[in-house]
Scaffold this active site. Structure first.
Site, PDB file in Angstrom:
ATOM      1  N   TRP A   1       0.832  -1.219   0.000  1.00  0.00           N
ATOM      2  CA  TRP A   1       0.000   0.000   0.000  1.00  0.00           C
ATOM      3  C   TRP A   1       0.862   1.264   0.000  1.00  0.00           C
ATOM      4  CZ3 TRP A   1      -1.868   2.645   5.003  1.00  0.00           C
ATOM      5  CH2 TRP A   1      -0.885   2.574   5.987  1.00  0.00           C
TER       6      TRP A   1
ATOM      7  N   GLU B   1       1.012  -3.572  12.081  1.00  0.00           N
ATOM      8  CA  GLU B   1       1.225  -5.017  11.914  1.00  0.00           C
ATOM      9  C   GLU B   1       1.540  -5.740  13.220  1.00  0.00           C
ATOM     10  OE1 GLU B   1       4.120  -5.453   8.749  1.00  0.00           O
ATOM     11  OE2 GLU B   1       2.471  -5.432   7.300  1.00  0.00           O
TER      12      GLU B   1
ATOM     13  N   LYS C   1       3.133  -0.754  15.856  1.00  0.00           N
ATOM     14  CA  LYS C   1       4.342  -0.703  15.043  1.00  0.00           C
ATOM     15  C   LYS C   1       4.405   0.631  14.319  1.00  0.00           C
ATOM     16  CE  LYS C   1       6.386  -3.118  11.050  1.00  0.00           C
ATOM     17  NZ  LYS C   1       6.145  -4.144  10.032  1.00  0.00           N
TER      18      LYS C   1
HETATM   19  C1  BGC Z   1       4.924  -2.035   7.042  1.00  0.00           C
HETATM   20  C2  BGC Z   1       3.870  -1.912   5.966  1.00  0.00           C
HETATM   21  C3  BGC Z   1       4.523  -1.629   4.657  1.00  0.00           C
HETATM   22  C4  BGC Z   1       5.560  -2.685   4.345  1.00  0.00           C
HETATM   23  C5  BGC Z   1       6.298  -2.405   3.064  1.00  0.00           C
HETATM   24  C6  BGC Z   1       5.927  -3.077   6.628  1.00  0.00           C
HETATM   25  O1  BGC Z   1       6.957  -3.135   7.566  1.00  0.00           O
HETATM   26  O2  BGC Z   1       4.356  -2.399   8.264  1.00  0.00           O
HETATM   27  O3  BGC Z   1       2.968  -0.886   6.291  1.00  0.00           O
HETATM   28  O4  BGC Z   1       3.583  -1.603   3.633  1.00  0.00           O
HETATM   29  O5  BGC Z   1       6.496  -2.731   5.384  1.00  0.00           O
HETATM   30  O6  BGC Z   1       6.970  -1.207   3.136  1.00  0.00           O
END
Ligand code: BGC
Length: 801
Positions: A359, A498, A619
């Protein structure tokens, strides 16, 4: 410090991987890490080359089951130039006494140079100097120029120029147990006296990759004829050249390389084209001229000029800002517009996250919308071409409409892993991140914003609207009606944070009523309905017929967009998800003391057999994303439409609440926090903005940047300055400004593009001037807060702030 150069003095094996990632050269078609030309992958160096969208799938047996991953493939290493003196060992930085070492990335011209002096074990002192480029005007070309000068000796030197297709994907340590052999050798060919050719193919996606390399040697008097021999192995071809060097007299080696694939347009066959291109290419200096001109034009568009007042600290802010823009433009450029690729969260700079598309474009497109909106358009087309895959994915889950994947690669199926390795505990653990359905809202948001900014109704009409409608339909099908509350709910998903993928001790993964997801879904429904009114009625009717959308369904959308549930606690804190308030407070101080760096609390806690699911820890920004994407007025409208009261007083309270509970384990997090504080706490916002800008330059996560830059943070942090501190908004066909420069900035000057106009913007603490360059477009409306004025081409407007 020169704001246009990144300078590294000295060779430090520990830092090499980071410098390689940050000194990657690319042009939106392909990219090559800034590894030294002589180096093979060996734990210190990792010379990766990646094609935009060059994926391949492989299977591996892990933890008792077979998993399939789609990776961004490390292509044949075209850099290889090895040399040795009098038949000794090939030069290796690790095997000599380095007398001086200087590596410079020239951001203005897109050139990487290294100047090295060393003494070998035989006491010979030699200097060499390398310049390198990946061509910004001719996307299939790259070049190295290497000058070698014997300082205190004369003798024989062998130089080897190779194309090495025996490479593996080995750039990320965590993935070492996964299959990594993506390339099949097809052909090696010594084309002529000075040219070698290599053809390989990816094993599953069957992309043929052709490289041709031309090597020429020069001394002070011109071209040098040297004895050459070819070395050929499966997937590897080299040319060995022998020459005699005299003390104090340098030789110059030019290696010009072309790269084509079977996916390219306007070619008969990639091998043939790659040979012809390299045969017709100019020498290094000629290539440098056209390359530098392309960069000059890019910087005319993208450069931002500001001055930090002398009394304030300035830790190379301008240089880092240029570095971030540089990598954005190397990942997505005019050469990307013609490709079927999305924007990878880690650039084409390494193998982390396998080159996948998440995203993160939500943080990247705003930068492009005001500078080169054609790029956004092409990246949105990547999503459009995968609409049918998204429809299938929704159907497979018993849902309707289109459900885009959390991680997307070649064909738009879900590429998220099902298990991932916690390097702290060594355990493979379930990966539920695919439950981040909010990626669908981001896609809809990006489509709507692209249209609002550019007025490109044809895009909306042919592609954008259909995606938005299908995404709206998807959201409706994810809702559950809660009769008791007379509200709709979205259950069993993950928000952007996350660290939370489920309730503590629950059997199933997923959370209920993630506020960000629910409100974004509401927004999508409202805007999808609006899009049908924006388009000419016949086109709207056609679209409804094509996707079988009737009034009854539209009425349902309208209703749900007014009755979605949002959960609050402590009076007016927007609960990140239902039940958030029941979680335990986290011992931030204790953990900081014990571990120092606690950005990745998920890994720390899992290694302790605990889980962040139990705690009020994030996070990254989750509920606060709402304040990042919407103004207070827009949020008021959204909440009141849902029947919740909204007082802008709650904004600082929520920011305060979640800021204290966030570990910034994602580099996106500081971008959001800096943004949401723009107006309420300028000082803190500027501090966070500078931290966000520096994320990759300083490798803030301690080891992730070497595996690939973080493009969301790079572009997002620059956009805090472009859009956040200028308060630019493009609502209702008015380009509005509401500047709020950090105290530390004297002024900000930049160019933006808006609806075919090229505007020069100059902001001080007191005034805003918008200068509209001459062109044949109709006047536009620009405003400062409610003061909206017409601005004709060739005129300017000044507002007093
Ligand atoms: C983040 C996500 C992000 C992904 C790719 C992850 O560590 O939590 O929001 O899209 O990295 O950058």
């Amino acid at each position: 410090m020169d704001p246009w150069t990144v300078v590294y003095e000295g060779f430090d094996p520990e830092q090499e991987a980071l410098k390689e990632a940050l000194c990657t050269l690319g042009n939106g078609y392909f990219a090559t890490r800034g590894a030294c030309f002589h180096a093979d992958a060996n734990g210190v160096h990792y010379p990766g080359t990646y094609l935009a969208g060059g994926y391949n799938r492989l299977r591996t047996e892990i933890a008792g089951r077979v998993i399939e991953n789609e990776d961004l493939v490390n292509l044949p290493n075209w850099l290889v130039l090895k040399f040795r003196m009098d038949g000794g060992n090939w030069f290796d930085l690790m095997g000599v006494d380095i007398l001086s070492y200087r590596q410079v990335l020239d951001l203005k011209q897109g050139v990487l140079t290294r100047d090295v002096a060393y003494r070998d074990p035989e006491g010979r002192e030699t200097e060499w100097s390398e310049r390198r480029l990946v061509h910004m005007a001719e996307p299939h070309l790259a070049a190295i120029e290497l000058t070698i000068t014997p300082k205190n000796w004369s003798g024989r030197m062998d130089v080897r120029s190779a194309l090495d297709g025996q490479v593996l994907n080995g750039g990320v340590e965590r993935y070492q147990n996964l299959s990594s052999h993506h390339l099949e050798p097809l052909e090696t060919d010594p084309v002529d006296e000075e040219t070698i050719f290599l053809r390989v193919r990816t094993s599953q996606s069957r992309v043929t990759i052709a490289q041709a390399a031309r090597a020429r040697i020069f001394d002070g008097d011109g071209r040098l004829d040297v004895h050459r021999e070819t070395v050929q192995e499966s997937g590897y071809i080299a040319q060995d050249m022998v020459m005699d060097l005299s003390e104090g007299k340098g030789v110059r080696i030019e290696k010009i390389v072309s790269l084509y694939t079977s996916r390219d347009h306007a070619i008969a066959e990639c091998g043939l084209t790659s040979r012809k291109t390299v045969a017709g290419a100019g020498g290094f200096s000629e290539l440098l001229r056209s390359h530098a001109l392309s960069w000059k034009h890019l910087w005319q568009r993208f450069e931002m000029r500001f001055r930090i007042k002398p009394e304030h600290e300035d830790d190379h802010t301008a240089m880092i800002l240029h570095l971030n823009l540089f990598h954005l433009l190397q990942t997505t450029s005019m050469h990307t517009m013609d490709l079927d690729v999305g924007v990878p969260s880690r650039g084409w700079h390494g193998e982390a996250y396998r080159g996948h598309i998440f995203w993160d474009e939500l943080f990247i497109f705003p930068m492009l919308n005001l500078q080169m909106p054609e790029i956004t358009r092409s990246l949105l087309m990547y999503r459009y071409r995968r609409l049918s895959e998204a429809r299938k994915a929704a159907k497979a889950e018993g849902l309707k409409g289109a459900m885009y994947p959390w991680q997307s690669g070649s064909n738009g199926r879900e590429e998220s892993q099902s298990v991932h390795l916690n390097p702290k505990s060594g355990r493979w653990i379930p990966d539920n991140s695919r439950l981040q359905r909010h990626v669908n809202a981001a896609i809809a948001y990006n489509i709507y914003e692209y249209h609002a900014c550019t007025g490109d109704t044809e895009f909306l009409s042919f592609y954008g609207a259909e995606m938005m409608l299908e995404i709206a339909r998807f959201w409706v099908s994810t809702t559950t009606y809660n009769r008791g509350l007379d509200r709709y709910e979205i259950l069993g998903v993950m928000g952007p944070d996350e660290y939370h993928d489920g309730y503590p001790d629950a059997e199933r993964a997923g959370l209920n009523n993630n506020a960000y997801t629910n409100i974004m879904a509401t927004w999508v429904l409202e805007k999808a309905l609006k899009v049908l009114d924006i388009l000419p009625e016949d086109r709207s009717r056609e679209l409804c017929e094509v996707i079988d959308l009737d009034q009854k369904e539209l009425d349902e959308w309208e209703n749900i967009s007014r009755r979605m549930r949002v959960v609050f606690h402590d009076d007016d804190i927007i609960s990140q998800f239902e039940g958030y308030d029941q979680l335990e407070e986290f011992d931030w101080e204790g953990y900081s003391k014990r571990y120092g760096d606690i950005q990745r609390l998920d890994r720390i806690l899992e290694a302790e057999n605990d889980t962040p699911n139990r705690y009020k820890v994030s996070k990254q920004a989750d509920a606060l994303m709402l304040f990042y994407l919407f103004s207070a007025e827009e949020l008021k409208h959204l909440f009141e439409r849902l029947g919740y009261s909204f007082d802008s007083e709650i904004i600082p309270k929520n920011i305060q609440y979640y800021l204290q509970r966030t570990s910034h384990g994602s580099t996106l997090s500081r971008v959001v926090h800096a943004w949401v504080l723009t107006r309420s706490d300028r000082e803190r916002s500027w501090r966070l903005c500078r931290e966000a800008l520096k994320s990759d330059y300083t490798d803030v996560q301690g080891g992730t940047t070497p595996e690939g830059i973080h493009l969301g943070a790079m572009a997002g942090s620059v956009n805090i300055i472009q859009e956040g501190y200028t308060g630019i908004e493009w609502r209702d066909d008015v380009l509005r400004f509401n500047p709020c420069l950090p105290e530390e900035l004297d002024h900000l000057t930049m160019d933006i593009r808006y609806r075919g106009h090229s505007l020069g913007v100059h902001i001080t603490q007191e005034t805003l001037t918008v200068n509209n360059r001459r062109c044949a477009e109709k006047p536009i409306a620009v405003g400062y807060r409610d003061d909206v004025r017409e601005l004709k081409a060739g005129k300017s407007q000044t507002f007093h702030l």
